[in-house]
Write an enzyme that holds these catalytic residues in place. Sequence first.
Site, mmCIF file in Angstrom:
data_model
loop_
_atom_site.group_PDB
_atom_site.id
_atom_site.type_symbol
_atom_site.label_atom_id
_atom_site.label_comp_id
_atom_site.label_asym_id
_atom_site.label_seq_id
_atom_site.Cartn_x
_atom_site.Cartn_y
_atom_site.Cartn_z
ATOM 1 N N ASP A 50 0.866 -1.181 0.000
ATOM 2 C CA ASP A 50 0.000 0.000 0.000
ATOM 3 C C ASP A 50 0.904 1.233 0.000
ATOM 4 O OD1 ASP A 50 -1.700 2.100 0.438
ATOM 5 O OD2 ASP A 50 -2.941 1.020 1.905
ATOM 6 N N SER A 118 -3.363 13.358 -16.155
ATOM 7 C CA SER A 118 -4.537 13.040 -16.979
ATOM 8 C C SER A 118 -5.072 14.277 -17.688
ATOM 9 C CB SER A 118 -5.631 12.486 -16.068
ATOM 10 O OG SER A 118 -6.860 12.467 -16.744
ATOM 11 N N TYR A 149 -10.807 14.367 -9.235
ATOM 12 C CA TYR A 149 -9.719 13.557 -9.821
ATOM 13 C C TYR A 149 -8.781 14.459 -10.627
ATOM 14 C CZ TYR A 149 -7.665 10.259 -13.231
ATOM 15 O OH TYR A 149 -6.816 9.558 -14.054
ATOM 16 N N ASN A 178 -7.584 9.065 -22.167
ATOM 17 C CA ASN A 178 -8.377 7.825 -22.243
ATOM 18 C C ASN A 178 -7.670 6.669 -22.968
ATOM 19 O OD1 ASN A 178 -10.508 5.950 -22.205
ATOM 20 N ND2 ASN A 178 -11.974 7.626 -22.107
ATOM 21 N N LYS A 192 -13.860 2.218 -18.419
ATOM 22 C CA LYS A 192 -14.106 3.399 -19.251
ATOM 23 C C LYS A 192 -14.964 3.003 -20.443
ATOM 24 C CE LYS A 192 -9.709 3.927 -18.540
ATOM 25 N NZ LYS A 192 -9.063 3.413 -19.701
ATOM 26 N N THR A 219 -17.888 14.078 -27.157
ATOM 27 C CA THR A 219 -16.762 13.551 -27.944
ATOM 28 C C THR A 219 -15.565 13.199 -27.046
ATOM 29 O OG1 THR A 219 -16.004 15.819 -28.311
ATOM 30 C CG2 THR A 219 -17.324 14.791 -30.073
HETATM 31 P P1 NAD Z 1 -5.439 1.148 -12.997
HETATM 32 O O1 NAD Z 1 -6.499 1.450 -11.985
HETATM 33 O O2 NAD Z 1 -5.578 -0.102 -13.803
HETATM 34 O O3 NAD Z 1 -4.006 1.123 -12.296
HETATM 35 C C1 NAD Z 1 -3.705 1.876 -11.147
HETATM 36 C C2 NAD Z 1 -3.145 0.915 -10.129
HETATM 37 O O4 NAD Z 1 -2.822 1.639 -8.933
HETATM 38 C C3 NAD Z 1 -4.156 -0.180 -9.718
HETATM 39 O O5 NAD Z 1 -3.663 -1.466 -10.013
HETATM 40 C C4 NAD Z 1 -4.309 0.027 -8.227
HETATM 41 O O6 NAD Z 1 -4.455 -1.174 -7.476
HETATM 42 C C5 NAD Z 1 -3.023 0.763 -7.869
HETATM 43 N N1 NAD Z 1 -3.170 1.456 -6.598
HETATM 44 C C6 NAD Z 1 -4.187 2.261 -6.210
HETATM 45 N N2 NAD Z 1 -3.998 2.662 -4.949
HETATM 46 C C7 NAD Z 1 -2.833 2.087 -4.534
HETATM 47 C C8 NAD Z 1 -2.120 2.110 -3.310
HETATM 48 N N3 NAD Z 1 -2.569 2.790 -2.253
HETATM 49 N N4 NAD Z 1 -0.962 1.399 -3.232
HETATM 50 C C9 NAD Z 1 -0.517 0.674 -4.286
HETATM 51 N N5 NAD Z 1 -1.152 0.622 -5.461
HETATM 52 C C10 NAD Z 1 -2.302 1.318 -5.589
HETATM 53 O O7 NAD Z 1 -5.342 2.418 -13.940
HETATM 54 P P2 NAD Z 1 -4.556 2.631 -15.312
HETATM 55 O O8 NAD Z 1 -5.570 2.818 -16.368
HETATM 56 O O9 NAD Z 1 -3.507 1.602 -15.475
HETATM 57 O O10 NAD Z 1 -3.893 4.061 -15.045
HETATM 58 C C11 NAD Z 1 -2.534 4.201 -14.637
HETATM 59 C C12 NAD Z 1 -2.260 5.664 -14.330
HETATM 60 O O11 NAD Z 1 -2.529 6.459 -15.492
HETATM 61 C C13 NAD Z 1 -3.111 6.253 -13.212
HETATM 62 O O12 NAD Z 1 -2.340 7.150 -12.469
HETATM 63 C C14 NAD Z 1 -4.198 6.987 -13.937
HETATM 64 O O13 NAD Z 1 -4.752 8.028 -13.170
HETATM 65 C C15 NAD Z 1 -3.436 7.499 -15.143
HETATM 66 N N6 NAD Z 1 -4.339 7.767 -16.270
HETATM 67 C C16 NAD Z 1 -4.960 6.727 -16.886
HETATM 68 C C17 NAD Z 1 -5.826 6.996 -17.928
HETATM 69 C C18 NAD Z 1 -6.546 5.891 -18.638
HETATM 70 O O14 NAD Z 1 -7.336 6.205 -19.531
HETATM 71 N N7 NAD Z 1 -6.309 4.623 -18.308
HETATM 72 C C19 NAD Z 1 -6.054 8.317 -18.346
HETATM 73 C C20 NAD Z 1 -5.416 9.352 -17.676
HETATM 74 C C21 NAD Z 1 -4.526 9.058 -16.647
HETATM 75 N N1 GDD Z 2 -17.638 4.402 -18.651
HETATM 76 C C1 GDD Z 2 -18.724 4.536 -19.420
HETATM 77 N N2 GDD Z 2 -19.659 3.544 -19.418
HETATM 78 N N3 GDD Z 2 -18.885 5.666 -20.145
HETATM 79 C C2 GDD Z 2 -19.990 5.782 -20.907
HETATM 80 C C3 GDD Z 2 -20.970 4.785 -20.967
HETATM 81 C C4 GDD Z 2 -20.803 3.608 -20.182
HETATM 82 O O1 GDD Z 2 -21.598 2.690 -20.172
HETATM 83 N N4 GDD Z 2 -21.949 5.195 -21.805
HETATM 84 C C5 GDD Z 2 -21.583 6.381 -22.263
HETATM 85 N N5 GDD Z 2 -20.407 6.758 -21.703
HETATM 86 C C6 GDD Z 2 -19.762 8.063 -21.906
HETATM 87 C C7 GDD Z 2 -19.435 8.773 -20.592
HETATM 88 O O2 GDD Z 2 -20.598 9.322 -20.033
HETATM 89 C C8 GDD Z 2 -18.459 9.824 -21.096
HETATM 90 O O3 GDD Z 2 -19.152 10.939 -21.593
HETATM 91 C C9 GDD Z 2 -17.739 9.098 -22.242
HETATM 92 O O4 GDD Z 2 -18.525 7.927 -22.549
HETATM 93 C C10 GDD Z 2 -16.341 8.655 -21.877
HETATM 94 O O5 GDD Z 2 -16.421 7.998 -20.633
HETATM 95 P P1 GDD Z 2 -15.148 7.296 -19.941
HETATM 96 O O6 GDD Z 2 -14.353 6.598 -20.976
HETATM 97 O O7 GDD Z 2 -15.653 6.474 -18.800
HETATM 98 O O8 GDD Z 2 -14.357 8.498 -19.274
HETATM 99 P P2 GDD Z 2 -13.830 9.948 -19.748
HETATM 100 O O9 GDD Z 2 -13.253 9.947 -21.123
HETATM 101 O O10 GDD Z 2 -14.915 10.935 -19.523
HETATM 102 O O11 GDD Z 2 -12.678 10.158 -18.701
HETATM 103 C C11 GDD Z 2 -11.680 9.131 -18.608
HETATM 104 O O12 GDD Z 2 -10.519 9.511 -19.262
HETATM 105 C C12 GDD Z 2 -9.714 10.412 -18.577
HETATM 106 C C13 GDD Z 2 -8.510 10.782 -19.407
HETATM 107 O O13 GDD Z 2 -8.876 11.252 -20.656
HETATM 108 C C14 GDD Z 2 -11.531 8.720 -17.174
HETATM 109 O O14 GDD Z 2 -11.004 7.395 -17.080
HETATM 110 C C15 GDD Z 2 -10.628 9.592 -16.426
HETATM 111 O O15 GDD Z 2 -10.326 8.977 -15.172
HETATM 112 C C16 GDD Z 2 -9.338 9.771 -17.253
HETATM 113 O O16 GDD Z 2 -8.415 10.565 -16.589
#
Ligand code: NAD
Ligand code: GDD
Length: 328
Positions: A50, A118, A149, A178, A192, A219
Amino acid sequence: MKRALVLGGGGFIGSHLVKRLKGEGFWVRAADLKKPRYAETAADDFHVADLRDYGSVERVFEGGFDEVYQLAADMGGAGFVFTGENDADIMHNSAQINLNVLEVSRRIPVGRIFYSSSACMYPEYNQLDPDNPNCTEGSAYPAAPDSEYGWEKLFSERLYFAYARNHGLTVRVARYHNIFGPEGSWDDGREKAPAALSRKIAMAPEGGEIEMWGDGRQTRSFLFVDECIEGTLRLMRSDFAGPVNIGSDEMVSINQFADMIMQIAGRTLTVRHIDGPTGVRGRNSDNALILERLGWAPSRPLAEGLAVTYRWIESQVKLGCSDSAPDA
Ligand code: NAD
Ligand code: GDD
């Protein structure tokens, strides 16, 4: 042998990054609350830890590293970050991890440290027009992210640069847009849109319907995980600190996006629009800066990565169905 540390190495992007670093010949340690859900970790050493706990972070850093990738965060898709229900945990947990990681990094020698910010840190007022969002790196201020966030990400970006300035750390900061691909969350409330819509399309009955949050005219752009990692490594090893977008600039509406998935799936379903957390109205990665500074930008067509991802989710759905099938 070069040593890399991947914090969040049990997560989606982290576990893919570990594989890539192993392929490059690194000795890799990963740390996370949990091991990867869908495959064995490729790491040489995996600490279930952790990272909110300072002592655990100290242990994870033991031995020193050439490259540290900080991906650990409490995060998810719109259904996790935009409802308001998880705000305190998101801010507390992720900020605590980043505070610990930086404090330990200035005491134990590390070569370079990468931080995954992000696109959610960009101001909402520039993302109101779905056809014309502005996500240039220089548009971050005056700050007005639409989620806690996003505020935590913005704070932590600043924290990394402050440690670079005051304590001589070499930091690199990317703003991910994303990211999607196989082995990401698809059914745990943190998924997502790419995974959620793929799951809904794979599970719908023939000729049935799927639910979509919002009117579908919002979008986004979506980046396949392999290109995310390519960009991350290029940034890490460049002389540019960032912050820089790592995202696709192939913007689609969520309606278009669902149509693309249905085409890949070979299924025709009706879309029912329902209320739900929708986030910003429009978002697209602006790739001018990454192209200028790294001479590279993501270029893989969305449909290619989406086909790979859909097939993986479809296989998970089938696996789930057979897991839960009653014994014959
Ligand atoms: P993810 O949730 O799959 O990975 C994050 C990991 O962090 C998880 O496995 C979780 O268990 C771990 N974690 C959380 N709290 C913890 C703690 N206290 N100690 C140890 N581990 C901990 O997410 P991801 O999609 O792989 O994203 C990785 C990074 O990229 C994140 O910082 C996320 O915010 C950033 N990011 C991701 C996206 C995306 O679209 N996936 C977009 C923008 C930013
Ligand atoms: N997750 C999800 N599930 N989204 C949906 C759905 C559904 O069933 N139906 C429609 N959407 C729409 C959401 O309402 C949003 O407008 C769009 O699809 C994209 O949703 P997400 O992919 O969940 O997230 P995001 O793009 O708004 O934000 C994500 O991307 C960021 C980085 O670009 C998040 O994961 C953030 O945490 C991340 O930082």
